[in-house]
Design a protein around this motif. Structure first.
Motif, PDB file in Angstrom:
ATOM      1  N   VAL A  13       3.888   3.351  24.153  1.00 43.19           N
ATOM      2  CA  VAL A  13       3.450   2.626  25.346  1.00 43.19           C
ATOM      3  C   VAL A  13       1.989   2.193  25.185  1.00 43.19           C
ATOM      4  O   VAL A  13       1.634   1.052  25.496  1.00 43.19           O
ATOM      5  CB  VAL A  13       3.658   3.481  26.620  1.00 43.19           C
ATOM      6  N   CYS A  14       1.161   3.092  24.684  1.00 47.86           N
ATOM      7  CA  CYS A  14      -0.257   2.758  24.468  1.00 47.86           C
ATOM      8  C   CYS A  14      -0.416   1.600  23.488  1.00 47.86           C
ATOM      9  O   CYS A  14      -1.180   0.664  23.745  1.00 47.86           O
ATOM     10  CB  CYS A  14      -1.018   3.971  23.945  1.00 47.86           C
ATOM     11  N   VAL A  15       0.305   1.658  22.387  1.00 46.50           N
ATOM     12  CA  VAL A  15       0.207   0.603  21.375  1.00 46.50           C
ATOM     13  C   VAL A  15       0.685  -0.735  21.936  1.00 46.50           C
ATOM     14  O   VAL A  15       0.044  -1.766  21.764  1.00 46.50           O
ATOM     15  CB  VAL A  15       0.992   0.981  20.099  1.00 46.50           C
ATOM     16  N   GLY A  16       1.822  -0.722  22.622  1.00 44.88           N
ATOM     17  CA  GLY A  16       2.341  -1.954  23.208  1.00 44.88           C
ATOM     18  C   GLY A  16       1.412  -2.539  24.255  1.00 44.88           C
ATOM     19  O   GLY A  16       1.186  -3.751  24.300  1.00 44.88           O
ATOM     20  N   ALA A  80       4.800   3.893  32.321  1.00 46.01           N
ATOM     21  CA  ALA A  80       4.491   2.736  31.466  1.00 46.01           C
ATOM     22  C   ALA A  80       3.453   1.851  32.146  1.00 46.01           C
ATOM     23  O   ALA A  80       2.496   1.398  31.507  1.00 46.01           O
ATOM     24  CB  ALA A  80       5.754   1.938  31.152  1.00 46.01           C
ATOM     25  N   TYR A  81       3.623   1.617  33.441  1.00 40.48           N
ATOM     26  CA  TYR A  81       2.656   0.791  34.165  1.00 40.48           C
ATOM     27  C   TYR A  81       1.298   1.494  34.235  1.00 40.48           C
ATOM     28  O   TYR A  81       0.253   0.881  34.008  1.00 40.48           O
ATOM     29  CB  TYR A  81       3.150   0.449  35.571  1.00 40.48           C
ATOM     30  N   PHE A  82       1.314   2.778  34.541  1.00 45.44           N
ATOM     31  CA  PHE A  82       0.068   3.538  34.680  1.00 45.44           C
ATOM     32  C   PHE A  82      -0.705   3.585  33.358  1.00 45.44           C
ATOM     33  O   PHE A  82      -1.918   3.338  33.342  1.00 45.44           O
ATOM     34  CB  PHE A  82       0.378   4.956  35.172  1.00 45.44           C
ATOM     35  N   MET A 120       4.414  -5.135  30.076  1.00 49.06           N
ATOM     36  CA  MET A 120       5.623  -5.631  29.396  1.00 49.06           C
ATOM     37  C   MET A 120       5.561  -5.324  27.903  1.00 49.06           C
ATOM     38  O   MET A 120       6.556  -4.920  27.300  1.00 49.06           O
ATOM     39  CB  MET A 120       5.809  -7.131  29.642  1.00 49.06           C
ATOM     40  N   GLY A 121       4.396  -5.504  27.305  1.00 48.91           N
ATOM     41  CA  GLY A 121       4.234  -5.124  25.906  1.00 48.91           C
ATOM     42  C   GLY A 121       4.485  -3.644  25.716  1.00 48.91           C
ATOM     43  O   GLY A 121       5.111  -3.217  24.734  1.00 48.91           O
ATOM     44  N   ALA A 122       4.036  -2.839  26.659  1.00 50.29           N
ATOM     45  CA  ALA A 122       4.211  -1.390  26.589  1.00 50.29           C
ATOM     46  C   ALA A 122       5.686  -1.008  26.604  1.00 50.29           C
ATOM     47  O   ALA A 122       6.147  -0.226  25.769  1.00 50.29           O
ATOM     48  CB  ALA A 122       3.482  -0.726  27.759  1.00 50.29           C
ATOM     49  N   ILE A 123       6.448  -1.571  27.527  1.00 49.86           N
ATOM     50  CA  ILE A 123       7.856  -1.181  27.649  1.00 49.86           C
ATOM     51  C   ILE A 123       8.686  -1.732  26.495  1.00 49.86           C
ATOM     52  O   ILE A 123       9.646  -1.107  26.049  1.00 49.86           O
ATOM     53  CB  ILE A 123       8.439  -1.566  29.029  1.00 49.86           C
TER      54      ILE A 123
END
Length: 131
Positions: A13-16, A80-82, A120-123
């Motif tokens: 999630v962090c990378v995305g 994911a949002y947080f 969105m990138g995270a998910i």
């Protein structure tokens, strides 16, 4: 298989989030949007972000099978949002574009505006190795 959110998921999630937060955070247009968009529009962006996260997680991460995993499904969307919002805030802070003390409303709006694509990138990255 019942999946839980673990450290590997958090890193994904962090990378995305970082992959999309960085280029957008360097954009003066994003800074301006955060400063000028009416609050109702920013709230709409927040809602749209969560709806798209929920839809993508439902179809891709959980493969439309959440009956017995509703809590982890909802948790994955929120986390994911947080996490994306935290990444965005850190990037904006490092660019000196997060006026938390002097203009908190603008700071929060900038975070929400840039967190929309970052989440969105995270998910998406989080979904790469699911079930």
């Amino acid at each position: 298989m019942s999946r839980h959110f673990n450290s590997e998921d958090a890193i994904q999630v962090c990378v995305g989030a970082f992959a999309l937060a960085v280029p957008i955070s360097f954009s003066e247009e994003a800074w301006t949007l955060g400063a000028t968009l009416p609050t109702i529009n920013v709230v709409l962006l927040l809602i749209l972000s969560l709806v798209f996260l929920a839809g993508f997680a439902y179809q891709s991460v959980f493969q439309a099978n959440i009956r017995t995993r509703i809590r982890i499904y909802l948790f994955r969307i929120v986390i994911a949002y947080f996490i994306a919002a935290i990444i965005v805030a850190l990037v904006l802070l490092s660019l000196d574009k997060l006026p938390l003390i002097s203009d908190t409303v603008v700071a929060v709006k900038r975070i929400i505006v840039i967190t929309m694509p970052a989440s969105m990138g995270a998910i998406v990255v989080d979904s790469f190795d699911k079930e």
